[in-house]
Design an enzyme around this catalytic site. Structure first.
Site, short mmCIF file in Angstrom:
data_model
loop_
_atom_site.label_atom_id
_atom_site.label_comp_id
_atom_site.label_asym_id
_atom_site.label_seq_id
_atom_site.Cartn_x
_atom_site.Cartn_y
_atom_site.Cartn_z
N GLU A 101 43.85 41.85 -41.60
CA GLU A 101 44.01 42.17 -43.04
C GLU A 101 44.91 43.38 -43.26
O GLU A 101 44.54 44.33 -43.95
CB GLU A 101 42.64 42.38 -43.68
CG GLU A 101 41.82 41.11 -43.71
CD GLU A 101 40.55 41.21 -44.57
OE1 GLU A 101 40.05 42.32 -44.77
OE2 GLU A 101 40.07 40.15 -45.04
N GLU A 120 38.84 33.57 -41.83
CA GLU A 120 37.65 34.12 -42.50
C GLU A 120 37.51 33.42 -43.86
O GLU A 120 38.49 33.23 -44.57
CB GLU A 120 37.76 35.62 -42.78
CG GLU A 120 37.68 36.50 -41.57
CD GLU A 120 37.72 37.98 -41.90
OE1 GLU A 120 37.27 38.38 -43.00
OE2 GLU A 120 38.21 38.74 -41.04
P1 P53 Z 1 32.41 42.72 -46.19
C1 P53 Z 1 37.97 43.44 -48.62
C2 P53 Z 1 38.39 42.26 -49.21
C3 P53 Z 1 38.40 41.08 -48.50
C4 P53 Z 1 37.98 41.09 -47.18
O1 P53 Z 1 33.74 41.86 -46.02
C5 P53 Z 1 37.58 42.26 -46.57
C6 P53 Z 1 37.58 43.45 -47.29
C7 P53 Z 1 37.16 44.74 -46.63
O2 P53 Z 1 35.80 44.86 -46.57
O3 P53 Z 1 37.23 42.35 -45.27
C8 P53 Z 1 37.13 41.23 -44.42
O4 P53 Z 1 31.85 42.90 -44.82
C9 P53 Z 1 37.16 41.76 -43.01
C10 P53 Z 1 35.82 41.73 -42.32
C11 P53 Z 1 34.74 41.88 -43.35
C12 P53 Z 1 34.79 40.65 -44.25
O5 P53 Z 1 36.05 40.50 -44.85
O6 P53 Z 1 32.87 43.98 -46.77
O7 P53 Z 1 38.16 41.21 -42.20
O8 P53 Z 1 35.81 42.72 -41.32
O9 P53 Z 1 33.47 42.05 -42.82
C13 P53 Z 1 33.74 40.65 -45.33
O10 P53 Z 1 31.52 41.93 -47.06
#
Ligand code: P53
Length: 480
Positions: free
Chosen positions: A179, A378
């Site tokens: 990201e 993801e």
């Molecule tokens: P969490 C922001 C927006 C979209 C994805 O996020 C993001 C973030 C930063 O938090 O992160 C990604 O755990 C990232 C993972 C993360 C996952 O999305 O904040 O690549 O490490 O855990 C979900 O709910």
């Protein structure tokens, strides 16, 4: 129209995690301290604090994660039972180079990933590996200023080459920086730290620091792609962008122009990764902001020669923007100031807008712009789960999120011709949230009995979504 659509047999169904969010074992076998190890627990709406080193009495959830470091044999077994073809994780840089600037790697750290990858492969699951996922060695932040420093390129490329050589016959799919575009929100210290190891003072120019750090990362990525192909020509090395498409609030031409600028501002990193050059609007923008960057001719040649093989991306949500009443002709876009709510979609408990059509829209947009295969690395739904006495969790809300998104994904493939390698839902086993540090924001098909303070048995159990996803994979995506 695409009901019952079957994805190809070799489609990579799987799940995704990152080392720092689930391994724990933060000091095991010579591991060094990473930036994730100095981030305290936050909560929904309460940001995590970053301490100056590890302080007694503070709670650091990444120190224990979900204890995957010790329990992965059991977890790999469960992944195989679900039918995973691949498993995306990262290699914690600090297990291999505890401080980040050593010449020689830590053998015990390398051995851990040998064992993990061997075990996955024995379960017919191929590892998909991110090199840098929010876990920069803390020493590189303190001693070098993180990615504000050009020396980081050498440290990173050395790390990448070390693991490429070691795992050249075990890993085919790699990604460089997770990201990389989260730092578009440069007003927020968290993405600056997580992406780039930047800890800035109030007199620093944060925006300039972000563009400089991102440039060094893009150069490092391009060098890494070239080095990887030299080590094993079969390697597929991708970028990784957080894809949250930004829509105009209305059909008003100014809103549409604003959304266009927003997309340019959030996705230029992908332009550089995929097309090997900076988009035309960006130098103009930097000039107007009086931002001068260290970008050499050699760097530009490197970027051109090190374009990625595929686009890895996360997809959780979409955003919306609109022009200001007195919008200046430059249409400058800043996050989060320029966000407005989307009146047409629902939100998660953490305010993330739920928009499956946005996934299909994004896949089309990227296909037309970057012309590369894609990998959804993801996607998922963070929610409060309630575990029943028998360990089960009735997470129909998660199943419904996945059903809608997988349907949109299949439409993009079946109807729009998007070339898609695989799909790895985020946090396939419950882990520590990156933004809040909570365990309570759960994503998994597998429940982990641990709370935000690291209390619990850490036992694993299957949610309803476990059986549902198993059926999806079994039917090649036909049975949703
Ligand atoms: P969490 C922001 C927006 C979209 C994805 O996020 C993001 C973030 C930063 O938090 O992160 C990604 O755990 C990232 C993972 C993360 C996952 O999305 O904040 O690549 O490490 O855990 C979900 O709910």
């Amino acid at each position: 129209m695409v009901n019952g659509y079957k994805m190809p047999k070799d489609f990579l169904w799987g799940g995704a995690v990152a080392a720092h969010q689930l391994e724990g074992g933060w000091q095991a076998d010579g591991k060094g301290v990473s930036i994730a190890d100095v981030m305290t627990a936050g909560r929904n709406g309460v940001p995590r604090q970053v301490t100056d080193g590890v302080k007694p009495g503070e709670i650091y959830p990444n120190h224990w994660g979900n204890d995957f470091y010790h329990r992965y044999p059991e977890d790999d077994q469960l992944f195989e039972e679900m039918g995973f073809k691949c498993f995306r994780t990262s290699i914690a840089w600090t297990r291999i180079f505890p401080n980040g600037d050593e010449d020689e790697p830590n053998e015990a750290g390398l051995k851990f990933y040998d064992d993990l990858f061997d075990n996955l492969l024995a379960h017919h699951i191929q590892p998909v590996i991110t090199l840098s996922h929010f876990e920069i060695p803390y020493h590189l932040v303190k001693a070098y200023g993180g990615w504000s420093n050009r020396k980081m390129i050498d440290f990173f490329v050395h790390f990448a080459k070390t693991v490429f050589k070691r795992y050249r016959n075990k890993v085919k799919y790699w990604m460089t920086f997770n990201e990389i575009n989260n730092q578009t929100a440069w007003k927020d210290p968290h993405p600056l730290l997580q992406n780039s190891g930047l800890q800035l003072g109030k007199d620093d120019n944060w925006q300039q620091a972000m563009y400089q750090a991102a440039h060094y990362e893009l150069v490092a990525s391009a060098l890494t792609v070239q080095a990887g192909h030299a080590i094993n020509p079969d390697f597929q090395i991708g970028c990784m962008v957080a894809m949250c498409p930004i829509y105009p609030l209305t059909a008003k031409p100014e809103d549409v122009m604003k959304a266009e600028r927003a997309m340019q501002t959030r996705y230029w990193y992908g332009d550089v990764h995929c097309l090997g050059e900076y988009p035309k609007w960006l130098p103009k923008y930097l000039e107007r902001k009086n931002i001068k960057l260290d970008i050499t001719d050699d760097d530009l040649a490197t970027l051109k020669a090190g374009t990625v093989d595929y686009v890895g991306f996360s997809y959780y949500m979409s955003f919306v923007t609109k022009a200001k009443a007195d919008e200046a002709p430059a249409y400058e876009y800043t996050e989060p100031d320029d966000f407005v709510e989307n009146p047409y979609v629902e939100k998660s408990d953490w305010g993330w807008q739920i928009d499956p059509t946005g996934l299909r829209y994004s896949m089309n947009w990227m296909q037309d712009r970057w012309h590369l295969p894609q990998f959804i690395v993801e996607n998922g739904f963070g929610a409060y789960d309630k575990k029943q006495a028998d360990g089960s969790v009735h997470d129909d809300y998660r199943i419904s999120y996945f059903r809608d998104h997988i349907k949109a994904m299949e439409e993009a493939v079946a109807l729009d011709g998007v070339d898609l390698i695989g799909y790895t839902p985020w946090g396939c086993i419950d882990l520590v949230s990156a933004s809040t540090g909570e365990m309570a924001k759960r994503y998994g098909f597998i429940y982990v009995d641990a709370d935000d303070n690291g209390k619990g048995s850490f036992d694993r159990s299957k949610k309803d979504s476990f059986y549902w996803y198993q059926k999806v994979i079994e039917s090649d995506g036909a049975d949703l």
